[in-house]
Design a protein around this motif. Structure first.
Motif, PDB file in Angstrom:
ATOM      1  N   ALA A  62      28.366  10.241  67.886  1.00  0.00           N
ATOM      2  CA  ALA A  62      28.873  11.478  68.706  1.00  0.00           C
ATOM      3  C   ALA A  62      28.294  11.133  70.236  1.00  0.00           C
ATOM      4  N   LEU A  64      27.603   7.876  71.092  1.00  0.00           N
ATOM      5  CA  LEU A  64      28.141   7.054  71.565  1.00  0.00           C
ATOM      6  C   LEU A  64      29.492   7.329  72.381  1.00  0.00           C
ATOM      7  N   THR A  65      30.312   8.074  71.570  1.00  0.00           N
ATOM      8  CA  THR A  65      31.582   8.541  71.879  1.00  0.00           C
ATOM      9  C   THR A  65      31.616   9.173  73.230  1.00  0.00           C
ATOM     10  N   SER A  66      30.573  10.028  73.427  1.00  0.00           N
ATOM     11  CA  SER A  66      30.330  10.715  74.617  1.00  0.00           C
ATOM     12  C   SER A  66      30.101   9.937  75.991  1.00  0.00           C
TER      13      SER A  66
ATOM     14  N   ARG B  22      40.119   9.676  73.139  1.00  0.00           N
ATOM     15  CA  ARG B  22      39.007  10.060  72.610  1.00  0.00           C
ATOM     16  C   ARG B  22      39.099   9.860  71.090  1.00  0.00           C
ATOM     17  N   VAL B  25      38.953   6.332  70.484  1.00  0.00           N
ATOM     18  CA  VAL B  25      37.458   5.662  70.420  1.00  0.00           C
ATOM     19  C   VAL B  25      36.828   6.073  69.160  1.00  0.00           C
ATOM     20  N   GLU B  26      37.011   7.414  68.681  1.00  0.00           N
ATOM     21  CA  GLU B  26      36.350   7.793  67.502  1.00  0.00           C
ATOM     22  C   GLU B  26      36.699   6.858  66.318  1.00  0.00           C
ATOM     23  N   GLN B  29      35.427   3.002  67.309  1.00  0.00           N
ATOM     24  CA  GLN B  29      33.974   2.470  67.652  1.00  0.00           C
ATOM     25  C   GLN B  29      32.940   1.690  66.861  1.00  0.00           C
ATOM     26  N   GLU B  47      25.693  -1.378  71.957  1.00  0.00           N
ATOM     27  CA  GLU B  47      26.344  -0.201  72.383  1.00  0.00           C
ATOM     28  C   GLU B  47      26.817  -0.135  73.935  1.00  0.00           C
ATOM     29  N   GLN B  51      30.648   0.126  75.259  1.00  0.00           N
ATOM     30  CA  GLN B  51      31.004   1.004  76.381  1.00  0.00           C
ATOM     31  C   GLN B  51      32.143   0.560  77.288  1.00  0.00           C
TER      32      GLN B  51
END
Lengths: 179, 189
Positions: A62, A64-66, B22, B25-26, B29, B47, B51
């Motif tokens: 969560a 990382l997504t944020s 989003r 991404v979810e 990722q 990470e 990003q």
């Protein structure tokens, strides 16, 4: 085919076509050294597969997504301003270019007009063609006569008369006055 | 994710829909992180790369080619970022790889006879992979460690199938040789 050809195939077993795989299997059944290499490569691939099968997960999905979305939002606002500037330029470029061009033309013609010399004025500005009315020529004439002589000049002052013609008229009047 | 849904989310994202992005991404990722981690062998760096990759994806969504799978396109961006940002690090790692493996042999001397733990084996594989050429390392990571299909690897690294097989062959040959060398050294201790 010799063994070196099959050595290549052994290392690329997972990528072989059915035909090549069949050919390799037939060779392995008859060649001990290639079968030995095949066993070694198989062991190596198993070791690699053990590493590959390990699932990599973020420490905090969560979070990382944020952080990704925050970075995207930061980019998005920057991009929005850039896009607005780009759109404004695209929409107004022609309009402002034409305005600037018109302004340049106005300034250019104004300067050109200022520098332009009147050919008639130029002609009469030289001493040979100019009409010079000297006070000394008129001074010996009494005021009554002067008025009579000069009143004829008024005939030349019609606004309808061209400048060159006016000067010619003035010259002839003055010449006749002196005569 | 369903291909149609994926395409719909991509289209919505390209029109500035952050919620749709989003979801993308979810959904992807973990895949992105997995590739980055296999290249960099460091979670924090991985990470950061992920990003940065998604920011690039967001900026270039209007250029997305629907002929590509989204994951393939994402994998290509991740791979390029990893190769670009870590070129110098890899050079350093390349020099250090053999030394590190040797020192590990010494430190592991007391464990002779035991199987290598999974994490240790992973570490060794990553260190040895650093001594491969860039192309060999890239195809080895994508095909063998990430287990992508050969066609996907070809698209990610813009390589012909023949070229892929050639690089893969030499990568496996060298990695097998290095691993065998490592195991024989370990046995000696």
């Amino acid at each position: 085919m010799n063994c070196s050809h099959y050595h290549n195939l052994i290392y690329l077993k997972a990528e072989l076509s059915e035909q090549d795989l069949l050919s390799l299997q037939q060779h392995l059944a008859t060649c001990t050294s290639c079968a030995q290499l095949d066993a070694e490569v198989h062991l190596f691939q198993e070791t690699i597969n053990r590493i590959a099968s390990q699932e990599i997960k973020p420490r905090n999905a969560a979070a990382l997504t944020s952080s990704i979305m925050e970075a995207v939002h930061a980019q998005k606002s920057g991009t929005t301003i850039q896009r607005q500037v780009k759109v404004w330029i695209q929409e107004n470029l022609l309009r402002y270019s034409l305005a600037a061009l018109s302004l340049i033309q106005i300034v250019f013609f104004s300067l050109e007009f200022q520098n332009r010399r009147d050919p008639v004025a130029e002609q009469y500005s030289s001493s040979s063609n100019s009409v010079v009315i000297l006070d000394s020529d008129m001074i010996h004439i009494n005021p009554a006569e002067r008025k009579q002589h000069t009143s004829g000049f008024a005939d030349c002052k019609s606004p309808l008369i061209e400048r060159r013609a006016y000067l010619e008229c003035l010259k002839s009047k003055y010449s006749s006055t002196l005569l | 994710m369903d291909k149609d849904l994926e395409q719909a989310l991509i289209n919505q994202s390209a029109n500035g829909d952050a919620i749709a992005f989003r979801r993308l991404v979810e959904d992807t990722q973990n895949f992105a992180l997995s590739i980055a981690y296999k290249f960099l062998n460091n979670m924090t760096d991985a990470e950061d790369i992920v990003q940065e990759a998604y920011v690039r994806v967001w900026k270039n969504l209007h250029r997305y080619d629907p002929d590509f799978r989204f994951k393939t396109w994402l994998g290509k961006i991740i791979t390029n970022l990893c190769l670009d940002t870590k070129k110098s690090s890899y050079r350093k790692m390349n020099i250090r790889a053999v030394d590190a493996a040797t020192s590990r042999r010494v430190s592991d001397a007391n464990e002779t006879g035991k199987h290598l733990e999974h994490e240790e084996l992973k570490e060794i594989i990553h260190q040895l992979a650093a001594s491969l050429s860039e192309k060999q390392r890239t195809v080895f990571i994508l095909r063998d460690l990430q287990q992508l299909e050969p066609e996907e690897v070809c698209r990610i690294v813009s390589m012909s199938e023949g070229n892929l097989k050639s690089n893969l062959y030499y990568a496996r040959l060298k990695m097998k040789s290095l691993l065998e060398q490592y195991y024989s050294e370990k046995k000696r201790f």
